[in-house]
Scaffold this motif. Sequence first.
Motif, PDB file in Angstrom:
ATOM      1  N   ALA A   1      26.722  18.384  20.671  1.00  0.00           N
ATOM      2  CA  ALA A   1      27.458  19.233  21.611  1.00  0.00           C
ATOM      3  C   ALA A   1      26.504  20.138  22.382  1.00  0.00           C
ATOM      4  N   VAL A   2      25.490  20.669  21.693  1.00  0.00           N
ATOM      5  CA  VAL A   2      24.486  21.510  22.356  1.00  0.00           C
ATOM      6  C   VAL A   2      23.769  20.737  23.449  1.00  0.00           C
ATOM      7  N   MET A   3      23.408  19.483  23.172  1.00  0.00           N
ATOM      8  CA  MET A   3      22.687  18.676  24.152  1.00  0.00           C
ATOM      9  C   MET A   3      23.573  18.344  25.361  1.00  0.00           C
ATOM     10  N   VAL A   4      24.863  18.147  25.116  1.00  0.00           N
ATOM     11  CA  VAL A   4      25.788  17.955  26.234  1.00  0.00           C
ATOM     12  C   VAL A   4      25.800  19.213  27.106  1.00  0.00           C
TER      13      VAL A   4
ATOM     14  N   VAL B   1      15.791  16.390  28.288  1.00  0.00           N
ATOM     15  CA  VAL B   1      17.187  16.836  28.220  1.00  0.00           C
ATOM     16  C   VAL B   1      18.116  15.789  28.817  1.00  0.00           C
ATOM     17  N   MET B   2      17.723  15.171  29.928  1.00  0.00           N
ATOM     18  CA  MET B   2      18.559  14.155  30.560  1.00  0.00           C
ATOM     19  C   MET B   2      18.753  12.942  29.651  1.00  0.00           C
TER      20      MET B   2
ATOM     21  N   SER C   1      23.703  12.013  23.639  1.00  0.00           N
ATOM     22  CA  SER C   1      24.654  12.877  22.934  1.00  0.00           C
ATOM     23  C   SER C   1      26.033  12.824  23.579  1.00  0.00           C
ATOM     24  N   TRP C   2      26.077  12.752  24.913  1.00  0.00           N
ATOM     25  CA  TRP C   2      27.357  12.660  25.611  1.00  0.00           C
ATOM     26  C   TRP C   2      28.088  11.375  25.222  1.00  0.00           C
TER      27      TRP C   2
ATOM     28  N   LYS D   1      32.583   8.841  22.179  1.00  0.00           N
ATOM     29  CA  LYS D   1      33.062   7.787  21.285  1.00  0.00           C
ATOM     30  C   LYS D   1      33.772   8.337  20.041  1.00  0.00           C
ATOM     31  N   ILE D   2      33.591   9.624  19.759  1.00  0.00           N
ATOM     32  CA  ILE D   2      34.271  10.208  18.596  1.00  0.00           C
ATOM     33  C   ILE D   2      35.748  10.418  18.932  1.00  0.00           C
TER      34      ILE D   2
END
Length: 335
Positions: free
Chosen positions: A86-89, A312-313, A319-320, A325-326
């Motif tokens: 979530a942080v990376m998103v 980051v990209m 991560s997105w 998918k969750i």
Amino acid sequence: MPNPKIKQSIQVVISLGVAFWIFWFLYKDIELVELQTQLASSNWFWIFGSLTIAWIGYWIRGWRWALLIQKQEGEQQISGNRAYHAVMVGYLVNLLIPRAGEVARCGVLARTNGISIGHLLGTVILERTIDLIFLAGTIFLAFVLESSLFLSLAGELIDVSSLGEKIISLLPLFLGGILVFVLFLYVLFRKFRGNGLVNKLQQFFRQLISGIQTVGKLQNPIGFWVSSLVIWIIYFLTMYTVSQGIQTTATLSASQVLLVMVMGSIGMVAPVQGGIGTFHALVAYILIQFGVSETDGKIFAAIIHGTQVILVMLVGLVSWIVMVKIPVWIKPDKS
């Protein structure tokens, strides 16, 4: 009243325009061949090492955030791994819209774990408050270690030799001014305590004190404080390893790199996408003070910022995809 989406779009466009204008102004006189030469002569073992360290820092930041999130009845416990994604998103969204990443990471986590966005935003505010305290401490440490540079820069603006005499002569006026200012704030808060802005300021300070007290009530407060310290050590190591990989900055001392990191951190706080322009300007400026040429200083800033943005990209997109998918969390039916 203007449409909120239109207003937000205008703000994003203006912010992006300012960022790229600063970036263009900094780099308009640098030839592409100079950047290519610097890239070719750099030691990429150190630079890739800095990216690895930065990635570890992102994961620790996610783990620390998970410590702040208190599980309520009917909600799923947040794992450090999911908080990291979530942080990376959030970091990915920040590259497009300044500060929107904080809401985005709360949104994707609320979607998959059922925890309210309000509660998650509260933990983010607390997290940012703690980071601000550590930034202030880092600035103070950099000042202590590089006090001669700070004094020399101050000397360019004011006459340091006569500063002491001026302070002594103006001390009564200065103290009186502080007293008047404190009394003014007291009367202001008393008279306008029903005012929205005053209430917000009071609420901010109450939340600040309450937030710090909340850390002490966590299941793992030591882990929170230690991880907070480690995050800032990792910021330094990320900058230091890059400096070792570039010929023109390999001779910088650890304290000098710390000051470069402080300037870069201040540049990243600016309300522009990913610190574009502001990060480069402040990092290049302080490197010039350490004897690095203007061109080399700007190229150093471009290399470390560019590689971090690429990281980051790439990691943010992964991560997105993971978070999308969750399945959406459905609160169990008690009936």
